[in-house]
Scaffold this motif. Structure first.
Motif, PDB file in Angstrom:
ATOM      1  N   GLU A 192       0.827  -1.207   0.000  1.00  0.00           N
ATOM      2  CA  GLU A 192       0.000   0.000   0.000  1.00  0.00           C
ATOM      3  C   GLU A 192       0.863   1.258   0.000  1.00  0.00           C
ATOM      4  O   GLU A 192       0.495   2.268  -0.608  1.00  0.00           O
ATOM      5  CB  GLU A 192      -0.964  -0.001   1.195  1.00  0.00           C
ATOM      6  CG  GLU A 192      -0.331   0.240   2.555  1.00  0.00           C
ATOM      7  CD  GLU A 192       0.434  -0.959   3.107  1.00  0.00           C
ATOM      8  OE1 GLU A 192       1.074  -0.813   4.165  1.00  0.00           O
ATOM      9  OE2 GLU A 192       0.387  -2.039   2.484  1.00  0.00           O
ATOM     10  N   ARG A 193       2.013   1.196   0.659  1.00  0.00           N
ATOM     11  CA  ARG A 193       2.915   2.351   0.644  1.00  0.00           C
ATOM     12  C   ARG A 193       3.564   2.508  -0.724  1.00  0.00           C
ATOM     13  O   ARG A 193       3.766   3.629  -1.201  1.00  0.00           O
ATOM     14  CB  ARG A 193       3.990   2.209   1.731  1.00  0.00           C
ATOM     15  CG  ARG A 193       4.935   3.409   1.836  1.00  0.00           C
ATOM     16  CD  ARG A 193       4.167   4.690   2.046  1.00  0.00           C
ATOM     17  NE  ARG A 193       5.026   5.884   1.978  1.00  0.00           N
ATOM     18  CZ  ARG A 193       4.616   7.054   1.530  1.00  0.00           C
ATOM     19  NH1 ARG A 193       3.377   7.195   1.091  1.00  0.00           N
ATOM     20  NH2 ARG A 193       5.429   8.090   1.513  1.00  0.00           N
ATOM     21  N   LEU A 194       3.868   1.406  -1.382  1.00  0.00           N
ATOM     22  CA  LEU A 194       4.406   1.463  -2.736  1.00  0.00           C
ATOM     23  C   LEU A 194       3.409   2.141  -3.675  1.00  0.00           C
ATOM     24  O   LEU A 194       3.772   3.008  -4.468  1.00  0.00           O
ATOM     25  CB  LEU A 194       4.711   0.054  -3.250  1.00  0.00           C
ATOM     26  CG  LEU A 194       6.031  -0.585  -2.839  1.00  0.00           C
ATOM     27  CD1 LEU A 194       6.097  -2.013  -3.339  1.00  0.00           C
ATOM     28  CD2 LEU A 194       7.208   0.214  -3.369  1.00  0.00           C
ATOM     29  N   VAL A 195       2.154   1.741  -3.586  1.00  0.00           N
ATOM     30  CA  VAL A 195       1.119   2.316  -4.441  1.00  0.00           C
ATOM     31  C   VAL A 195       1.036   3.821  -4.235  1.00  0.00           C
ATOM     32  O   VAL A 195       0.911   4.595  -5.188  1.00  0.00           O
ATOM     33  CB  VAL A 195      -0.244   1.648  -4.162  1.00  0.00           C
ATOM     34  CG1 VAL A 195      -1.366   2.399  -4.889  1.00  0.00           C
ATOM     35  CG2 VAL A 195      -0.224   0.195  -4.616  1.00  0.00           C
ATOM     36  N   ALA A 196       1.137   4.252  -2.988  1.00  0.00           N
ATOM     37  CA  ALA A 196       1.027   5.679  -2.669  1.00  0.00           C
ATOM     38  C   ALA A 196       2.193   6.479  -3.228  1.00  0.00           C
ATOM     39  O   ALA A 196       2.074   7.691  -3.446  1.00  0.00           O
ATOM     40  CB  ALA A 196       0.940   5.871  -1.159  1.00  0.00           C
ATOM     41  N   LEU A 197       3.311   5.826  -3.484  1.00  0.00           N
ATOM     42  CA  LEU A 197       4.496   6.516  -3.996  1.00  0.00           C
ATOM     43  C   LEU A 197       4.544   6.566  -5.524  1.00  0.00           C
ATOM     44  O   LEU A 197       5.500   7.076  -6.096  1.00  0.00           O
ATOM     45  CB  LEU A 197       5.767   5.827  -3.474  1.00  0.00           C
ATOM     46  CG  LEU A 197       6.108   6.078  -2.006  1.00  0.00           C
ATOM     47  CD1 LEU A 197       7.196   5.108  -1.543  1.00  0.00           C
ATOM     48  CD2 LEU A 197       6.567   7.519  -1.798  1.00  0.00           C
ATOM     49  N   LEU A 198       3.499   6.052  -6.188  1.00  0.00           N
ATOM     50  CA  LEU A 198       3.473   5.999  -7.644  1.00  0.00           C
ATOM     51  C   LEU A 198       2.492   7.019  -8.207  1.00  0.00           C
ATOM     52  O   LEU A 198       1.428   7.245  -7.631  1.00  0.00           O
ATOM     53  CB  LEU A 198       3.063   4.600  -8.113  1.00  0.00           C
ATOM     54  CG  LEU A 198       3.951   3.435  -7.657  1.00  0.00           C
ATOM     55  CD1 LEU A 198       3.306   2.112  -8.038  1.00  0.00           C
ATOM     56  CD2 LEU A 198       5.343   3.544  -8.258  1.00  0.00           C
ATOM     57  N   THR A 199       2.838   7.611  -9.352  1.00  0.00           N
ATOM     58  CA  THR A 199       1.904   8.512 -10.030  1.00  0.00           C
ATOM     59  C   THR A 199       0.763   7.689 -10.636  1.00  0.00           C
ATOM     60  O   THR A 199       0.888   6.473 -10.821  1.00  0.00           O
ATOM     61  CB  THR A 199       2.604   9.300 -11.151  1.00  0.00           C
ATOM     62  OG1 THR A 199       3.099   8.385 -12.133  1.00  0.00           O
ATOM     63  CG2 THR A 199       3.752  10.139 -10.601  1.00  0.00           C
ATOM     64  N   ASP A 200      -0.326   8.349 -10.948  1.00  0.00           N
ATOM     65  CA  ASP A 200      -1.486   7.649 -11.503  1.00  0.00           C
ATOM     66  C   ASP A 200      -1.175   6.977 -12.840  1.00  0.00           C
ATOM     67  O   ASP A 200      -1.759   5.939 -13.173  1.00  0.00           O
ATOM     68  CB  ASP A 200      -2.659   8.623 -11.682  1.00  0.00           C
ATOM     69  CG  ASP A 200      -3.232   9.086 -10.353  1.00  0.00           C
ATOM     70  OD1 ASP A 200      -3.030   8.376  -9.338  1.00  0.00           O
ATOM     71  OD2 ASP A 200      -3.880  10.154 -10.327  1.00  0.00           O
ATOM     72  N   ASP A 201      -0.260   7.579 -13.622  1.00  0.00           N
ATOM     73  CA  ASP A 201       0.045   7.023 -14.945  1.00  0.00           C
ATOM     74  C   ASP A 201       1.424   6.362 -14.985  1.00  0.00           C
ATOM     75  O   ASP A 201       2.082   6.327 -16.017  1.00  0.00           O
ATOM     76  CB  ASP A 201      -0.034   8.119 -16.013  1.00  0.00           C
ATOM     77  CG  ASP A 201       0.938   9.269 -15.732  1.00  0.00           C
ATOM     78  OD1 ASP A 201       1.487   9.336 -14.608  1.00  0.00           O
ATOM     79  OD2 ASP A 201       1.139  10.105 -16.637  1.00  0.00           O
ATOM     80  N   VAL A 202       1.849   5.802 -13.855  1.00  0.00           N
ATOM     81  CA  VAL A 202       3.171   5.184 -13.761  1.00  0.00           C
ATOM     82  C   VAL A 202       3.317   4.029 -14.757  1.00  0.00           C
ATOM     83  O   VAL A 202       2.349   3.344 -15.098  1.00  0.00           O
ATOM     84  CB  VAL A 202       3.419   4.679 -12.322  1.00  0.00           C
ATOM     85  CG1 VAL A 202       2.446   3.547 -11.973  1.00  0.00           C
ATOM     86  CG2 VAL A 202       4.857   4.228 -12.145  1.00  0.00           C
TER      87      VAL A 202
END
Length: 312
Positions: A192-202
Motif C-alpha cells: 500500500e505504501r508502494l502504491v502511494a508513492l506511484l503517479t497515476d500514470d506510472v
C-alpha cells in the motif's frame, strides 16, 4: 597518419562518442561508430577537409543512421523490445549537460522515446536539442534542406513532449529521498505504501534480468507495485542468478536516481527511476550483462556511497 591528424581526431572523440550514444542508445555501438569514423578519417584526403569538426560530425552521424536503419530492417530494435544502455553519472559519453534539454536528451526515458522516431528525425532532434546545431548545419550534415530539418525537429519535439507529459527537473536530493523511501517500502512488503508513492500514470519496464525475449511492461499503480514487490523480494533462486547476495546502492544513472544491485563490486542489476512531483513516474529495470558492461567498468573505478542495504 601523422600525429597532428591523430590529435585532431582525439580532440573530437568525446563529442563524437556522446553524439553517437544519443543516436544509438548503446555505448558499445557508439564506440564502434566512433572507431569506424576514425578509420574514415585515417583514409580521407585530409588536405581537402576544410572543417574537420564538421566533417567528423557528418561521418559519425551518417554511420549511426546506417546502423539504425539496418537494425530497424532486422527488427532488432523494435519499440517495446529494447532498453537503452545505462551510464553512471560522470561518464564522459553522457556529454554536454549545461541545459535542461541536454540533460533530458540523455535520460533513459527520452532515449527510449527516441526509438519511436525515424532515424532522420532522431538525428535532427539530437543535433538540435543536445548539441545546438543550427538548421543550416544540420542540413549540411544530413544532406537535407533547412526547411526539412525544421519540420523534423518540430515533429520530434511534439512526439517527445506528448509522451513525456512531465514537469521540469526533479531536485536531485528530493528524488533520492523518494527512491530511498520506495526501496524501503519494496523491501518491507508494504504494498500500500508502494502504491502511494506511484503517479497515476506510472509505467515500469524490465528486461527480465536479461532472460526475457521481449521487454516486460507494467501499467497501473497496483500492477507496478506488485511487480516491484516481487522483484525486490529476495529468494535463493535470485541469489544464485546474481552470483551472491547483492548490496543495494543508490546512484545516479543518466541523470536520474537508480538502485544498483552489486555483488563483489560487480553491478548485476540496475533500476532507474523517473521522479515527478515527489512520486515515481516510471522505472526501468536492466539486468542483461551486456547492457551493464560500461556501467560496471565505471562503478569499479569510483568510490561508491555506503549501501542502503548491505545484504539482500
Amino acid at each position: 597518419m601523422n600525429s597532428a591528424a591523430i590529435d585532431r581526431f582525439e580532440a573530437s572523440r568525446g563529442r563524437l562518442a556522446s553524439l553517437a550514444y544519443r543516436l544509438l542508445g548503446s555505448a558499445a555501438d557508439a564506440e564502434d561508430a566512433v572507431q569506424d569514423t576514425f578509420l574514415r578519417w585515417q583514409a580521407a584526403d585530409r588536405a581537402r577537409v576544410e572543417a574537420p569538426e564538421a566533417w567528423l560530425t557528418k561521418v559519425v552521424t551518417n554511420l549511426c543512421l546506417d546502423r539504425l536503419r539496418s537494425a530497424q530492417a532486422r527488427h532488432e530494435r523494435a519499440a517495446g523490445a529494447w532498453l537503452p544502455e545505462p551510464l553512471l553519472d560522470g561518464d564522459p559519453m553522457l556529454g554536454p549537460a549545461d541545459t535542461f534539454e541536454q540533460r533530458e536528451s540523455v535520460s533513459l526515458a527520452v532515449l527510449t522515446l527516441l526509438e519511436r522516431l525515424s532515424p532522420v528525425e532522431r538525428a535532427v532532434y539530437v543535433l538540435r536539442e543536445a548539441f545546438s546545431y543550427s538548421h543550416a548545419e544540420i542540413a549540411r550534415i544530413l544532406d537535407i534542406t533547412e526547411s526539412t530539418s525544421q519540420q523534423h525537429v518540430h515533429r520530434a519535439r511534439i512526439r517527445v513532449a506528448a509522451e513525456r507529459r512531465r514537469g521540469g527537473e526533479a531536485d536531485p536530493a528530493s528524488a533520492r529521498r523518494v527512491v530511498e523511501e520506495f526501496l524501503a517500502a519494496a523491501m518491507s512488503g508494504r504494498t500500500e505504501r508502494l502504491v502511494a508513492l506511484l503517479t497515476d500514470d506510472v509505467t515500469a519496464f524490465s528486461d527480465g534480468a536479461g532472460l526475457a525475449k521481449r521487454l516486460l511492461r507494467y501499467t497501473t499503480r497496483e500492477r507496478v507495485a506488485s511487480y516491484v514487490r516481487a522483484g525486490f523480494k529476495p529468494t535463493p533462486a535470485k541469489r544464485r542468478l546474481a552470483g551472491g547476495s547483492p548490496a543495494m546502492h543508490i546512484a545516479v544513472v543518466n541523470g536520474s536516481p537508480a538502485v544498483l544491485a552489486v555483488v563483489a563490486d560487480r553491478v548485476v542489476g540496475a533500476v532507474a527511476f523517473e521522479v515527478s512531483d515527489g512520486k515515481v513516474a516510471s522505472l526501468r529495470g536492466i539486468g542483461a550483462a551486456d547492457r551493464l558492461a560500461r556501467l560496471n567498468k565505471a562503478w569499479q573505478q569510483h568510490e561508491p556511497d555506503v549501501p542502503v542495504i548491505t545484504a539482500w
